[in-house]
Design a protein around this motif. Structure first.
Motif, PDB file in Angstrom:
ATOM      1  N   LEU A  12       0.787  -1.107  -0.089  1.00 17.73           N
ATOM      2  CA  LEU A  12      -0.030   0.007  -0.152  1.00 17.73           C
ATOM      3  C   LEU A  12       0.784   1.255  -0.047  1.00 17.73           C
ATOM      4  O   LEU A  12       0.246   2.293  -0.627  1.00 17.73           O
ATOM      5  CB  LEU A  12      -0.687   0.095   1.030  1.00 17.73           C
ATOM      6  N   PHE A  13       2.026   1.090   0.425  1.00 13.78           N
ATOM      7  CA  PHE A  13       2.753   2.409   0.474  1.00 13.78           C
ATOM      8  C   PHE A  13       3.949   2.589  -0.318  1.00 13.78           C
ATOM      9  O   PHE A  13       5.110   3.032  -0.179  1.00 13.78           O
ATOM     10  CB  PHE A  13       3.440   2.351   2.135  1.00 13.78           C
ATOM     11  N   ARG A  14       3.841   1.958  -1.395  1.00 11.49           N
ATOM     12  CA  ARG A  14       4.813   1.737  -2.449  1.00 11.49           C
ATOM     13  C   ARG A  14       4.744   3.034  -3.632  1.00 11.49           C
ATOM     14  O   ARG A  14       3.346   3.146  -3.786  1.00 11.49           O
ATOM     15  CB  ARG A  14       5.273   0.565  -3.065  1.00 11.49           C
ATOM     16  N   ASP A  15       5.426   3.401  -4.180  1.00  9.09           N
ATOM     17  CA  ASP A  15       5.071   4.344  -5.301  1.00  9.09           C
ATOM     18  C   ASP A  15       4.107   3.974  -6.374  1.00  9.09           C
ATOM     19  O   ASP A  15       3.212   4.447  -6.629  1.00  9.09           O
ATOM     20  CB  ASP A  15       6.510   4.974  -6.262  1.00  9.09           C
ATOM     21  N   PRO A  16       4.227   2.707  -6.940  1.00  8.05           N
ATOM     22  CA  PRO A  16       3.508   1.982  -7.827  1.00  8.05           C
ATOM     23  C   PRO A  16       2.026   2.096  -7.513  1.00  8.05           C
ATOM     24  O   PRO A  16       1.116   2.168  -8.239  1.00  8.05           O
ATOM     25  CB  PRO A  16       4.136   0.736  -8.246  1.00  8.05           C
ATOM     26  N   THR A  17       2.099   1.860  -6.202  1.00 10.42           N
ATOM     27  CA  THR A  17       0.540   1.647  -5.729  1.00 10.42           C
ATOM     28  C   THR A  17      -0.458   2.977  -5.996  1.00 10.42           C
ATOM     29  O   THR A  17      -1.409   2.871  -6.520  1.00 10.42           O
ATOM     30  CB  THR A  17       0.296   1.472  -4.419  1.00 10.42           C
ATOM     31  N   HIS A  18       0.555   3.883  -5.977  1.00 16.11           N
ATOM     32  CA  HIS A  18       0.046   5.520  -6.257  1.00 16.11           C
ATOM     33  C   HIS A  18      -0.603   5.376  -7.470  1.00 16.11           C
ATOM     34  O   HIS A  18      -1.846   5.778  -7.619  1.00 16.11           O
ATOM     35  CB  HIS A  18       0.976   6.265  -5.967  1.00 16.11           C
ATOM     36  N   THR A  19       0.030   4.885  -8.481  1.00 13.64           N
ATOM     37  CA  THR A  19      -0.366   5.124  -9.866  1.00 13.64           C
ATOM     38  C   THR A  19      -1.378   4.128 -10.170  1.00 13.64           C
ATOM     39  O   THR A  19      -2.364   4.524 -10.551  1.00 13.64           O
ATOM     40  CB  THR A  19       0.981   4.331 -10.749  1.00 13.64           C
ATOM     41  N   VAL A  20      -1.353   3.055  -9.308  1.00 14.60           N
ATOM     42  CA  VAL A  20      -2.746   2.285  -9.586  1.00 14.60           C
ATOM     43  C   VAL A  20      -3.960   2.677  -9.061  1.00 14.60           C
ATOM     44  O   VAL A  20      -4.905   2.576  -9.981  1.00 14.60           O
ATOM     45  CB  VAL A  20      -2.365   1.003  -8.633  1.00 14.60           C
ATOM     46  N   PHE A  21      -3.849   3.299  -7.901  1.00 13.38           N
ATOM     47  CA  PHE A  21      -5.229   4.045  -7.568  1.00 13.38           C
ATOM     48  C   PHE A  21      -5.517   5.206  -8.353  1.00 13.38           C
ATOM     49  O   PHE A  21      -6.500   5.185  -8.563  1.00 13.38           O
ATOM     50  CB  PHE A  21      -5.041   4.532  -5.938  1.00 13.38           C
ATOM     51  N   GLN A  22      -4.500   6.051  -8.632  1.00 13.30           N
ATOM     52  CA  GLN A  22      -4.696   7.045  -9.268  1.00 13.30           C
ATOM     53  C   GLN A  22      -5.473   6.918 -10.733  1.00 13.30           C
ATOM     54  O   GLN A  22      -6.316   7.208 -11.128  1.00 13.30           O
ATOM     55  CB  GLN A  22      -3.319   7.982  -9.883  1.00 13.30           C
ATOM     56  N   GLN A  23      -4.859   5.752 -11.402  1.00 18.85           N
ATOM     57  CA  GLN A  23      -5.067   5.421 -12.857  1.00 18.85           C
ATOM     58  C   GLN A  23      -6.658   4.766 -12.769  1.00 18.85           C
ATOM     59  O   GLN A  23      -7.430   4.899 -13.470  1.00 18.85           O
ATOM     60  CB  GLN A  23      -4.247   4.550 -13.600  1.00 18.85           C
ATOM     61  N   ALA A  24      -6.659   3.971 -11.768  1.00 19.42           N
ATOM     62  CA  ALA A  24      -7.963   3.002 -11.629  1.00 19.42           C
ATOM     63  C   ALA A  24      -9.250   4.269 -11.422  1.00 19.42           C
ATOM     64  O   ALA A  24     -10.265   3.894 -11.942  1.00 19.42           O
ATOM     65  CB  ALA A  24      -7.927   2.243 -10.148  1.00 19.42           C
ATOM     66  N   LYS A  25      -8.741   5.432 -10.622  1.00 18.50           N
ATOM     67  CA  LYS A  25      -9.958   6.196 -10.537  1.00 18.50           C
ATOM     68  C   LYS A  25     -10.086   7.002 -11.690  1.00 18.50           C
ATOM     69  O   LYS A  25     -11.405   7.324 -12.046  1.00 18.50           O
ATOM     70  CB  LYS A  25      -9.386   7.303  -9.576  1.00 18.50           C
ATOM     71  N   ARG A  26      -9.103   7.187 -12.426  1.00 14.32           N
ATOM     72  CA  ARG A  26      -9.283   7.940 -13.693  1.00 14.32           C
ATOM     73  C   ARG A  26     -10.192   7.191 -14.719  1.00 14.32           C
ATOM     74  O   ARG A  26     -10.533   7.790 -15.559  1.00 14.32           O
ATOM     75  CB  ARG A  26      -7.894   8.400 -14.124  1.00 14.32           C
TER      76      ARG A  26
END
Lengths: 965, 208
Positions: free
Chosen positions: A310-324
């Motif tokens: 949950l705290f890794r950089d790629p996770t950020h992308t996952v959530f962001q893109q999933a939302k987008r």
């Protein structure tokens, strides 16, 4: 005509049958090669043997008529009916547990059985239900046949000498191998004139999907790298490639199992993270954007705080893109513009990219929400194919009319559709259902809109329900991936980590507010306008969130009081699903294992939405059997996705497994069958029939040894432990019928104890009138401490038996340790296993504990404990702990089995307002949990014995589930 | 046991015989006192413990029988604390188990000196603790209740519970969900769905 074709056996199928009928054996074939056809014929031949041997060959080509189908015997079948069915000498499907119980209870005797056909032979071990049943059968009937099938060669070769073990357990000596590349198979399936038209369609993932996949792959790689650092794992097998395929979790677990107690918390977390990330990779391709986002958010709300991914950089992308992929946050002006820009759903896919760049996220001002609702790329393709096929159909039907050849002159579209059916094959039933909606509307937009409104409404309801949690925090934890935070990137790493942790617990108010306002708008729209729009929305929702609608309409649907056998029902449902044809399309999910779907529907077009090795073979077999039916297969695949790799990996794993099997086959080490069977009948557990009870005959101590593969040393030890030789001893153990799910009864039987299956209310094993044992594996032990079940069981055992015993069962291949030393900590902790065990023993000073290293050790200890003790009385044991009213009902039939839904009882006992005093009356009044959910407050009051408890329960059952803060 | 009156009621009493046992230095969370007692440890007003190392048992298999006989029935809870310090446990452990059950003694296995000590400490510390901890009393709040109830079904985790709660809104809704509705929940595969459906729809008990 179709009937005849269906029954026609392909040459290699015929050969398989021939082999098995000539000599018993284990037949391992490649996945999807039609094992069910072979099994059907094997059964049919056996049935016919009872009638007229001359007819055999003729019959082999005909399928079984429904009336000839074997009866099914499960735990639903009353004991008396079973006895009757066994007398009929037909063919029966029996679940292993029931078969074992009936063999042991002498409802069925080995010599009444002509033979056993074992399916899924890869699951057989000498202590599994199948192994136990075959052993019991062979003991009394050395001449009967055993024919075993497996279409999972990989599983047959997994583990040390697995194939030998399976064959030994089944008392068979022949191994028949049928890989796809076997010459006869190849002859038939790869004939030149077998022209399956295959259209390979490689499509691109959307940018967002590709980003998510990339990010997830990075996460996976990071997890693997971390895992390599722990010195507990053989890192040569750890690679990203391996991580992408199914066997990976098992492999890691297998390596760690024996040292699991010494593995650090961090490594354990990594293993679970690996699994989560791998699941997400799969879901990315299977789920639509809204569902994927919902799942991600649910996951984030429930994942362990320690979850590293949950705290890794790629996770950020996952959530962001999933939302987008679902919605975008824009200021009002931009929103208005964008709204104009997208009048048609078709434009979305293209417009989305522009918006993403056009909208400046940093801009202040009131933010609005624009639904993006990205469709799955495959949906569009499926719609296109359907359209194309429909055009072809029109052309075809007009051609047929002009040529005048059509015998059914009333040639309508429907007929053509039915004749030229499209079959869509996807992995999950859920996907099938969605695809049906997509095809119905020729677009995925309505489906997604429905899902999206469901998503918003769910939030709204939850925030209402969770009002006490603070409306702002209702669905917090999102800020982590929100745009506003972007500015914070690049700070010191530690700061960032702290920030992220903090962000998880708070929320992004702007996004929050925008979502809420849209949700409210949606809700009021729904209430206000029941007209055109409402209608449309309603239709969209129907297919999508049927679940929610159903939940709202609860009570309308009568709950089936008498539950149908689950398997039948799922089978029926699968058929329902595939028979509902939309736009000339039928849908079938691979996970429903409906192997007959091709034969039943006879499609001319097949769309493979998810690639699958077994299904490709099914297609080949289907085509070979129906050469007259034209077949075109569309193969949908994402370019540069893991699908293709996975497919190739599955193929090569199967190939490797067959190669192993072939080389092993040459030097299989198996004892001669005749001696093996002779040993069996001499074995201590050999049963001799005498006056209605089973007797055990113990041979002399100098008996050459126990059963192959069993713990012979234990048997010898036990016999040396003071038993006189050549004496007929009754050494009985009463065993709860539910325990036959575990291998222990089989081992006890191997070790020469007589096993009497009975439904027990108290205890799992009754060794003597005084000794009652409750068996707990380590995971059961933990679970039942948490649920309080063990406490209740200990209370009951202590009440009814002089010597109540808790058996703690360790797995032979796992370490024999309860607590790892580094888990013990510096002080006494309330929730440690030590503390709970101490509490239990303090409160039940009469409770004894057996710490058993393995199944065989348990058997040896049981035998030792039984010395100088009387044998238990089955009828008495079954009556123990049954309340009096119920006991009277059951009188005269204490030996009867009852089906107890343990899971349901456990759930019930954990509901508010339910206690020791009233759970039985609630069970009686409600029937099932579904029944309980339906009961009115008045009814509950009567059943629960008090308004207070009833109200507590009723309120809780109907309270709306809040969203986690 | 009148000679105990002089000793501290909050301490574990240790037999002189145990002097030199490495377990002792790990008893730090509870006080300990040496005393002239029959069992090896007195770990509660009416409970005691004998200590046995399996390695020692292999050398002197009769020792433990003697100690058990000596102990008689003078305490309500008699614990045999067995330090598992050999690799091949099956045979010796079976002997010890048999002896313990025959003499009505509760066998507790521990794999390290620290663990042995922790058991002794905990027995003393929990001497008069109620059994709440192991009675499965779920916490009162809604989600804990829902989690506690639904995760009882095998294989269902908290993520699944939240998904179910989100989809069906109420606990009653979850329980009444049809197989089809359940199959629409993301992340819950066919096996779990089958188990859930069976748990909710199969009758509690049916005589067959």
């Amino acid at each position: 005509m179709a009937e005849e074709a269906m029954g026609q056996l392909l040459p290699f199928h015929r050969r398989m049958v021939q082999e098995l009928v000539d000599t018993d054996g284990l037949c391992v074939m490649a996945a999807g090669m039609g094992w069910h056809k072979v099994v059907a014929v094997v059964i049919r031949l056996q049935l016919e043997r009872l009638r007229d041997p001359q007819q055999r060959d003729g019959i082999a080509t005909r399928p079984l008529a429904p009336s000839e189908l074997p009866m099914e015997i499960t735990n639903e079948t009353p004991a008396a009916a079973r006895t009757e069915l066994y007398q009929m000498r037909g063919c029966l499907f029996v679940t292993t547990r029931i078969l074992v119980v009936d063999f042991l209870n002498a409802r069925l005797r080995g010599n009444q059985v002509a033979g056993i056909v074992v399916l899924n032979a890869q699951k057989v071990t000498d202590t599994s239900g199948e192994g136990f049943a075959v052993r019991l059968f062979r003991t009394n009937n050395p001449r009967g046949f055993v024919r075993a099938f497996s279409d999972n060669p990989v599983a047959v070769t997994a583990g040390f000498a697995k194939t030998e073990k399976i064959m030994k357990a089944l008392y068979i000596r022949r191994l028949y191998l049928w890989p796809r590349w076997e010459a006869q198979v190849k002859d038939v399936l790869s004939r030149d004139d077998q022209d399956i038209e295959v259209v390979e369609l490689e499509l691109e993932m959307s940018d967002a999907m590709a980003d998510i996949q990339e990010a997830l792959t990075q996460l996976l790689d990071a997890c693997i790298q971390e895992l390599k650092k722990s010195n507990k794992i053989d890192s040569t097998q750890l690679s990203l490639e391996a991580g992408l395929f199914h066997s990976f979790d098992d492999m890691v677990r297998r390596q760690l199992d024996s040292v699991w107690h010494t593995v650090s918390q961090r490594t354990k977390q990594l293993v679970s993270d690996l699994k989560t990330v791998r699941t997400l990779l799969e879901f990315l391709l299977h789920f639509d954007c809204v569902t994927f986002l919902t799942f991600l958010e649910t996951l984030r709300a429930t994942e362990n705080v320690g979850a590293l991914w949950l705290f890794r950089d790629p996770t950020h992308t996952v959530f962001q893109q999933a939302k987008r992929r679902v919605f975008e946050l824009q200021n009002k002006a931009a929103k208005a513009k964008a709204a104009k820009k997208r009048p048609k759903p078709d434009a979305d896919a293209d417009a989305e990219g522009d918006n993403a760049e056009g909208a400046s996220p940093e801009k202040p001002g009131p933010l609005g929400l624009v639904p993006v609702l990205e469709e799955m790329p495959k949906w569009r393709v499926v719609c296109d194919i359907v359209k194309e096929v429909q055009q072809e159909r029109v052309a075809m039907s007009s051609k047929a009319e002009t040529s005048g050849r059509s015998d059914d002159s009333s040639d309508q579209d429907g007929d053509v559709e039915a004749q030229h059916l499209i079959l869509v094959i996807a992995q999950e039933a859920r996907t099938c259902q969605q695809l049906r909606e997509v095809v119905r509307h020729s677009s995925g937009r309505p489906l997604l809109e429905g899902l999206y409104s469901g998503y918003l409404l769910q939030r709204l309801q939850r925030s209402k329900a969770g009002g006490s949690l603070g409306s702002g925090r209702g669905f917090g934890r999102k800020a982590y991936s929100s745009r506003g935070r972007r500015g914070g990137r690049g700070g010191a790493h530690m700061d960032r980590l702290d920030e992220l942790r903090a962000a998880r617990l708070s929320s992004n108010p702007a996004e929050d507010a925008a979502l809420m306002s849209q949700a409210r708008q949606m809700a009021s729209e729904k209430d206000g306008r029941g007209g055109m729009r409402g209608g449309r929305r309603g239709r969209g929702r129907r297919g999508v969130s049927t679940a929610q609608c159903r939940a709202a309409e609860k009570g309308k649907e009568p709950v089936q009081a008498e539950a149908v056998n689950g398997h039948e029902q799922s089978g029926a449902r699968a058929k329902d699903n595939s028979s509902e044809i939309v736009g000339g399309c039928a849908f079938s999910a691979l996970e429903s294992h409906d192997e007959g779907v091709l034969e039943r529907l006879q499609p001319h077009y097949v769309i493979m939405y998810d690639p699958d090795v077994a299904f490709v073979r099914q297609l080949e077999v289907y085509k070979a059997q129906n050469p007259g039916i034209p077949l075109r297969v569309y193969n949908l695949r994402y370019a540069s996705s893991l699908e293709a790799d996975k497919y190739a990996a599955a193929l090569s794993r199967e190939q490797k497994a067959f190669e192993d099997l072939i080389s092993n086959k040459r030097h299989l080490v198996l004892p001669d069958l005749a001696t093996d069977l002779a040993t069996l009948s001499q074995h201590p557990s050999a049963l001799s029939w005498s006056g209605g009870t089973l007797m055990l005959t113990h041979p002399g101590v100098d008996d050459p040894g126990g059963l192959p593969g069993s713990g012979a040393s234990n048997a010898v030890t036990r016999r040396a432990g003071g038993r006189s030789a050549n004496k007929v001893v009754m050494s009985k153990v009463v065993v709860d019928v539910r325990e036959f799910m575990s291998p222990l009864p089989a081992v006890l039987h191997q070790q020469g104890l007589e096993v009497i299956p009975v439904t027990l209310e108290v205890g799992d094993y009754i060794l003597s009138p005084e000794i009652c044992v409750e068996r707990k594996s380590l995971s059961d032990l933990r679970q039942s401490f948490i649920s309080g079940r063990l406490y209740h069981q200990a209370t009951a055992m202590t009440k009814h038996y002089t010597t109540p015993v808790l058996l703690i069962e360790f797995q032979r291949d796992a370490a024999f340790v309860l607590n790892a030393e580094h888990d013990i900590g510096a002080d006494i902790q309330n929730n440690s296993l030590i503390s709970k065990l101490v509490l239990l023993l303090t409160h039940f000073p009469r409770l004894r504990v057996i710490w058993s290293r393995s199944l065989h050790a348990t058997a040896a200890i049981y035998a030792a404990l039984k010395q100088n003790q009387d044998d238990p009385d089955a009828i008495f044991a079954a009556a123990v702990g049954v309340p009096e009213e119920a006991g009277q009902e059951q009188q005269g039939g204490a030996n009867q089995e009852a089906v107890v839904n343990t899971a349901a009882v456990d759930v019930l006992r954990r509901l508010p307002g339910v206690g020791e005093g009233n759970y039985r009356s609630l069970m009686a009044a409600a029937g099932s949990l579904a029944g309980l959910a339906e009961m009115s407050l008045q009814d509950l009051e009567q059943a629960a014995g008090g308004l207070n408890a009833a109200k507590k329960l009723h309120d809780w059952l109907h309270a709306v589930c809040p969203r986690l803060p | 046991a009148s000679h105990l009156l002089a000793t501290n009621p909050n301490a574990i009493l240790v037999s002189q015989r145990q002097k030199g046992n490495p377990v002792l230095k790990h008893i730090v969370n509870v006080r300990k006192e040496f005393a002239d007692i029959v069992p090896d440890y007195i770990i509660g007003s009416n409970s005691c413990a004998l200590f046995l190392s399996l390695r020692y048992h292999l050398l002197k298999p009769d020792y433990i029988h003697f100690r058990m006989r000596e102990l008689q029935r003078s305490f309500t809870l008699r614990v045999l604390l067995c330090h598992v310090d050999v690799d091949d446990v099956v045979e010796p452990l079976q002997q010890v188990t048999r002896a313990a059950i025959a003499n009505q003694i509760t066998l507790v296995c521990a794999w390290s000196h620290l663990e042995c000590a922790r058991y002794l400490e905990t027995f003393k510390a929990y001497e008069s603790k109620p059994a709440d901890l192991i009675q499965g009393r779920a916490e009162e709040d809604y989600m804990s209740r829902l989690n506690a109830a639904i995760t009882t079904v095998r294989g269902i985790n908290r993520t699944d519970v939240l998904t179910l709660g989100g989809t069906f809104q109420t606990a009653a809704g979850i329980m009444q969900a049809s197989m089809e509705d359940l199959s629409l929940c993301p992340g819950i595969g066919p096996t779990k769905i089958r188990r859930l459906y069976d748990a909710f729809h199969e009758p509690f008990r049916r005589a067959v």
